[in-house]
Every structure is written in structure tokens, then in C-alpha cells.
Write a protein that holds these residues in place. Structure first.
Motif, PDB file in Angstrom:
ATOM      1  N   LEU A  93      -9.325  -5.228 -12.958  1.00  0.00           N
ATOM      2  CA  LEU A  93      -8.055  -5.085 -12.270  1.00  0.00           C
ATOM      3  C   LEU A  93      -8.098  -6.056 -10.942  1.00  0.00           C
ATOM      4  O   LEU A  93      -8.848  -5.763 -10.254  1.00  0.00           O
ATOM      5  N   GLU A  94      -6.958  -6.585 -10.521  1.00  0.00           N
ATOM      6  CA  GLU A  94      -6.866  -7.291  -9.355  1.00  0.00           C
ATOM      7  C   GLU A  94      -5.523  -6.584  -8.542  1.00  0.00           C
ATOM      8  O   GLU A  94      -4.538  -6.695  -8.995  1.00  0.00           O
ATOM      9  N   LEU A  95      -5.701  -6.080  -7.561  1.00  0.00           N
ATOM     10  CA  LEU A  95      -4.840  -5.389  -6.629  1.00  0.00           C
ATOM     11  C   LEU A  95      -4.245  -5.796  -5.466  1.00  0.00           C
ATOM     12  O   LEU A  95      -4.840  -6.710  -4.950  1.00  0.00           O
ATOM     13  N   ALA A  96      -3.000  -5.709  -5.032  1.00  0.00           N
ATOM     14  CA  ALA A  96      -2.422  -5.907  -3.771  1.00  0.00           C
ATOM     15  C   ALA A  96      -1.184  -5.041  -3.340  1.00  0.00           C
ATOM     16  O   ALA A  96      -0.726  -4.230  -4.412  1.00  0.00           O
ATOM     17  N   ALA A  97      -1.216  -4.650  -2.268  1.00  0.00           N
ATOM     18  CA  ALA A  97      -0.216  -3.799  -1.809  1.00  0.00           C
ATOM     19  C   ALA A  97       0.496  -3.987  -0.483  1.00  0.00           C
ATOM     20  O   ALA A  97      -0.353  -4.775   0.395  1.00  0.00           O
ATOM     21  N   CYS A  98       1.786  -3.559  -0.393  1.00  0.00           N
ATOM     22  CA  CYS A  98       2.252  -3.534   1.250  1.00  0.00           C
ATOM     23  C   CYS A  98       2.945  -2.471   1.572  1.00  0.00           C
ATOM     24  O   CYS A  98       3.437  -1.789   0.419  1.00  0.00           O
ATOM     25  N   TYR A  99       3.011  -2.139   2.815  1.00  0.00           N
ATOM     26  CA  TYR A  99       4.033  -0.693   2.964  1.00  0.00           C
ATOM     27  C   TYR A  99       4.559  -1.287   4.523  1.00  0.00           C
ATOM     28  O   TYR A  99       4.090  -1.665   5.414  1.00  0.00           O
ATOM     29  N   LEU A 100       5.869  -1.424   4.290  1.00  0.00           N
ATOM     30  CA  LEU A 100       6.888  -2.080   5.506  1.00  0.00           C
ATOM     31  C   LEU A 100       7.802  -0.649   5.702  1.00  0.00           C
ATOM     32  O   LEU A 100       8.699  -0.262   5.008  1.00  0.00           O
ATOM     33  N   ASN A 101       7.678  -0.028   6.833  1.00  0.00           N
ATOM     34  CA  ASN A 101       8.361   1.235   7.031  1.00  0.00           C
ATOM     35  C   ASN A 101       9.480   0.704   8.046  1.00  0.00           C
ATOM     36  O   ASN A 101       9.630   0.049   8.864  1.00  0.00           O
ATOM     37  N   ALA A 102      10.507   1.465   7.687  1.00  0.00           N
ATOM     38  CA  ALA A 102      11.933   1.357   8.637  1.00  0.00           C
ATOM     39  C   ALA A 102      11.552   1.874   9.916  1.00  0.00           C
ATOM     40  O   ALA A 102      12.012   1.222  10.800  1.00  0.00           O
ATOM     41  N   ASP A 103      11.064   3.079  10.134  1.00  0.00           N
ATOM     42  CA  ASP A 103      10.756   3.662  11.440  1.00  0.00           C
ATOM     43  C   ASP A 103       9.267   3.706  11.585  1.00  0.00           C
ATOM     44  O   ASP A 103       8.298   3.297  10.573  1.00  0.00           O
ATOM     45  N   ARG A 104       8.566   4.178  12.571  1.00  0.00           N
ATOM     46  CA  ARG A 104       7.473   4.084  12.968  1.00  0.00           C
ATOM     47  C   ARG A 104       6.601   5.075  12.028  1.00  0.00           C
ATOM     48  O   ARG A 104       5.412   5.007  11.475  1.00  0.00           O
ATOM     49  N   VAL A 105       7.283   6.123  11.573  1.00  0.00           N
ATOM     50  CA  VAL A 105       6.734   7.079  10.535  1.00  0.00           C
ATOM     51  C   VAL A 105       7.840   6.879   9.387  1.00  0.00           C
ATOM     52  O   VAL A 105       9.072   6.980   9.567  1.00  0.00           O
ATOM     53  N   GLY A 106       7.226   6.985   8.021  1.00  0.00           N
ATOM     54  CA  GLY A 106       8.091   6.549   6.815  1.00  0.00           C
ATOM     55  C   GLY A 106       7.849   7.746   5.892  1.00  0.00           C
ATOM     56  O   GLY A 106       6.783   8.544   5.890  1.00  0.00           O
TER      57      GLY A 106
END
Length: 453
Positions: free
Chosen positions: A221-234
Motif C-alpha cells: 500500500l501507498e498512503l497519504a492523509a491530511c487533517y484540516l481543522n476548522a478550529d484549533r481543536v476538531g
């Protein structure tokens, strides 16, 4: 020729000039002292201690007092000053008793509103309880939110005149007192905000540490991910969990060769600190359930039952897609708890499919049942797991990116034979172009890309 009337007029004029100069000097000294106190005193009480003494001197009275209404609902004598041999203790006791009796009379078991009628009743009570020879003069302390108290001066001098100049001086001090109170309240609010900001920063740091620090080396497997939160804590969540991570040791050179991996993504309804706390709880409980070695559907069933008691009264629920990948067979088994179905690009047929099974939100019904399915993956097959922050993202016209645009962008990227990171970058870039780079996230956005080598 009689010059005596003219001489008397000149003398009277000179006296007026002297009095005017004295008054101007007094006003100048008052403003200077108040300005120095506002700049120098870091504590509001220090400033308020000075006020009764100052008004006593500038109004040539025998004493002064401040009565303030606190935001906590209390009404009290903040400061009291007496000149000479005045008995301040007796005066304080009488005013405090007048406050208590007035509050008792007007409350009748309800919350007191400190409007003009209340102050009139209070001052009538104070004048009634005090020595009849004491004369009291007052002015309100006004903030933008309304009257916060009153500033008083009192005297026993029967010939004392409450002149316009004295009234102006008392009002001037009252206005500066209002400024000091307002500045203090702003400082308190700023400190609260700073503490909250720091707590949010700590929460964001903890949450960031809970998310995968790096992608695991899953064979094939080849993986990628992102996490873009609206507030500082999501409230978004994704994770890669080895089925036997509790038994892995540093001495094992290739633990992944025989290890199944759980790949999961979730979304807590709402955002901010409450959603972040539930996300953290979900992560811990799910990792504990994975250790039991049950099937994907049984894992969600157990997770839902455990979390139901905690979420029942919170009006918050969790959507979760849970999958388990076997590197030996390239089979992906999965189950869904009402999450956005991942999109699966089948390289051999050039088609986009949805990976979905029936299942309710986590925390909605303690007895929810979950079904599972599986798919055989082949070289080039690609799957994106995502939260609804991607499809719900809107541009300045209120138009949403929606699933159709996501599918089209994903399909195009797969046909271009991009890497997993390249596919992720293309989707995020296309989304930002659609919404406008300057627009903040309206919701948390999380995506995981899985591509078979």
C-alpha cells in the motif's frame, strides 16, 4: 468724587479671578492625579481607594464613598473616606444596613434591577438612617452597559454649597472611575481569553499527537492523509491500527509482513473542544476494541454499545468507517456507521464505486447492528476515505463542492496515474480553487488516500 464703589468692584473682580485660578489649578491637579493613578495602578482596588479621598479634597467636603454594583450581583460600599475626626465605622455600618434593607424591600425573592428607582430608594434610606445634620451629594458611575454605581460626598457644614463647579468635579472623577472599571473588566476578559487560548493550544497539541505521526509501512500500500481543522481543536479522526500492535517489539525486523491493519476515519457531529474530546474518547475505545480480534462489524457493535452511555445525553454522535486490510490477500473488509462511503477507483474497469454497508451513527442506539463487506484489491486500485468537510465546503456564492466534484477530481487524478500524495494534493488544490484560498474551513476536513502498489 467717590471712588469707593469702583474700588470695591475691582476687589470683587480680583477675588473672582483668584477663585477662578484656584479652581483651574484644582481641576488641573485632579486630572493630573487621576491620569497618574490610571497609568500607575495595576490593581483596580488601588485606584478606587484613592477616589473618595480625592473627591473629598476637590469638593471641600468631609468625606466620600463609592457604592458599586458587581457583575456577581452584589451591591456594596467599595471604598469610604472620612476627613478629620469623622466616625467612618459608624457611617459604613449605617450605609451597609441601608443597602441591606433596600435590597430586602425591593427583591421579594426576585433578582434586583439596579435602575434609577432603586438608587432613589437606597439614598432615601441612607438619608433617613444617617444623622440629620449630614448632607449627601451624588453622581452616577456610568459604563456602556449602564449604571454601575454611584459616587458620594457628604458634609456636616450647614453653609456648604453644592456649586456647579463642585458638581462638575465630582462628575469628572466619576467618569474616570468608570474608565478604570471598564479597563479592569477588559483586562480580566483578556486574561480569560488568554487562558482559554492556551488551553486550546494544549488541546490542539494533544490532538495532533494522537493523530498518526507518520504513515505505517503496510506492504503493498501507498498512503497519504491530511487533517484540516476548522478550529484549533476538531472532531475529525483517522487512524492506522495494527491488529497486533500490542505484541510488536523493536526486535522484530518486519512485523508488518503478517499483520492486518485497521484503516479508519470518523467525524464527531459538531466541532471545537467538545467534538475534540469525543474524538479522543473514540480513538482510545476503538484501539482497545481492535485488540480483541473481532470482525469489523462486531468491533463497531461493541464500540457503539460502550460509547452509547457517554453520548446519550450529549446530543452528539459519531460517524465512523472502519476497514481492515490483509496484506497477504489484499482483501479489504469494512463496515460503516453512517459515514460518507469511501470512493473506490477500480483500475481494471476505470470505474468509481462506493464502499458502504448499512449501519447507524455511533451513540444513537445502544442495540444498533452493523453489517460488513469486503473487496479484493488489485494493483493500481485507489480508495479515498473522507469527511463531509470536503463535500460541504462552499464558495462565496454558497455553492457546495459536493460529491460529484469530488468524484470527478478523484477520477481525473487516478487516470493521470498520480501517487497517493499526488491524488491528495490535486483534490485539496481543486477544492481551494473552488472555495477561494482565503476562505477558512467551515468544517473539519480529513482525507486518507490508499493506493495499491
Amino acid at each position: 468724587m467717590n471712588y469707593e464703589p469702583q474700588i470695591m468692584s475691582v476687589v470683587a473682580l480680583q477675588e473672582q479671578v483668584i477663585n477662578l485660578n484656584r479652581q483651574q489649578k484644582k481641576t488641573h491637579e485632579l486630572l493630573s492625579n487621576l491620569g497618574f493613578a490610571l497609568r500607575s495602578f495595576k490593581n483596580l482596588n488601588q485606584f478606587l481607594e484613592l477616589i473618595p479621598l480625592m473627591v473629598t479634597r476637590v469638593t471641600d467636603s468631609e468625606g466620600g464613598a463609592i457604592i458599586l454594583f458587581k457583575k456577581t450581583g452584589q451591591l456594596q460600599i467599595q471604598q469610604l473616606h472620612c476627613q478629620g475626626e469623622g466616625n467612618c465605622n459608624d457611617l459604613r455600618q449605617r450605609i451597609e444596613m441601608a443597602i441591606f434593607q433596600t435590597l430586602t424591600d425591593v427583591s421579594e425573592g426576585k433578582e434586583v434591577s439596579f435602575h434609577a428607582d432603586f438608587w432613589e430608594k437606597l439614598e432615601s434610606r441612607i438619608e433617613l438612617d444617617l444623622d440629620y445634620r449630614i448632607h449627601i451629594f451624588r453622581t452616577p458611575i456610568l459604563l456602556e452597559s449602564g449604571e454601575r454605581g454611584r459616587l458620594y460626598v457628604f458634609t456636616r457644614n450647614p453653609s456648604y454649597e453644592w456649586t456647579l463647579d463642585r458638581q462638575k468635579l465630582l462628575q469628572l472623577v466619576a467618569d474616570q472611575t468608570a474608565v478604570a472599571i471598564h479597563n479592569d473588566e477588559l483586562t480580566v476578559e483578556l486574561r480569560k481569553k488568554e487562558r482559554l487560548d492556551r488551553e486550546l493550544e494544549i488541546g490542539a497539541e494533544i490532538q495532533e499527537r494522537l493523530l498518526p505521526k507518520k504513515f505505517p509501512d503496510i506492504p503493498g500500500l501507498e498512503l497519504a492523509a491530511c487533517y484540516l481543522n476548522a478550529d484549533r481543536v476538531g472532531g475529525d479522526y483517522y487512524d492506522f491500527i495494527p491488529a497486533n500492535y500490542d505484541r510488536l517489539t523493536e526486535k522484530q525486523t518486519d512485523p508488518n509482513a503478517t499483520t492486518k491493519w485497521s484503516i479508519t476515519i470518523g467525524d464527531v457531529m459538531g466541532k471545537g473542544v467538545p467534538a475534540g474530546l469525543i474524538m479522543t474518547m473514540t480513538r482510545g475505545m476503538l484501539r482497545a476494541e481492535v485488540l480483541n480480534g473481532h470482525s469489523p462489524s462486531r468491533i463497531l457493535q461493541h464500540l457503539n454499545r460502550v460509547m452509547y452511555a457517554d453520548l446519550e445525553n450529549s446530543s452528539r454522535f459519531v460517524t465512523l468507517f472502519y476497514s481492515e486490510y490483509d496484506p497477504a490477500t489484499k482483501i479489504l473488509a469494512y463496515t460503516n456507521a453512517a459515514h460518507n462511503p469511501p470512493l473506490y477507483w477500480q483500475a481494471a474497469t476505470n470505474r468509481i464505486l462506493r464502499l458502504d454497508t448499512p449501519g447507524m451513527l455511533i451513540g444513537l442506539d445502544a442495540d444498533s447492528q452493523y453489517e460488513e463487506a469486503q473487496v479484493q484489491l488489485h494493483q493500481g486500485d485507489t480508495i479515498i476515505y473522507y469527511t463531509d468537510g470536503f463535500t460541504d465546503a462552499a464558495n462565496q456564492n454558497g455553492e457546495r463542492f459536493n460529491e460529484d466534484n469530488l468524484i470527478y477530481t478523484f477520477h481525473t487524478a487516478c487516470q493521470q496515474q498520480l501517487s497517493s500524495q499526488g491524488i491528495l494534493d490535486k483534490i485539496v488544490s481543486t477544492l481551494h480553487t473552488f472555495t477561494g484560498n482565503e476562505r477558512a474551513n467551515g468544517d473539519d476536513m480529513t482525507m486518507v488516500v490508499l493506493k495499491v502498489k
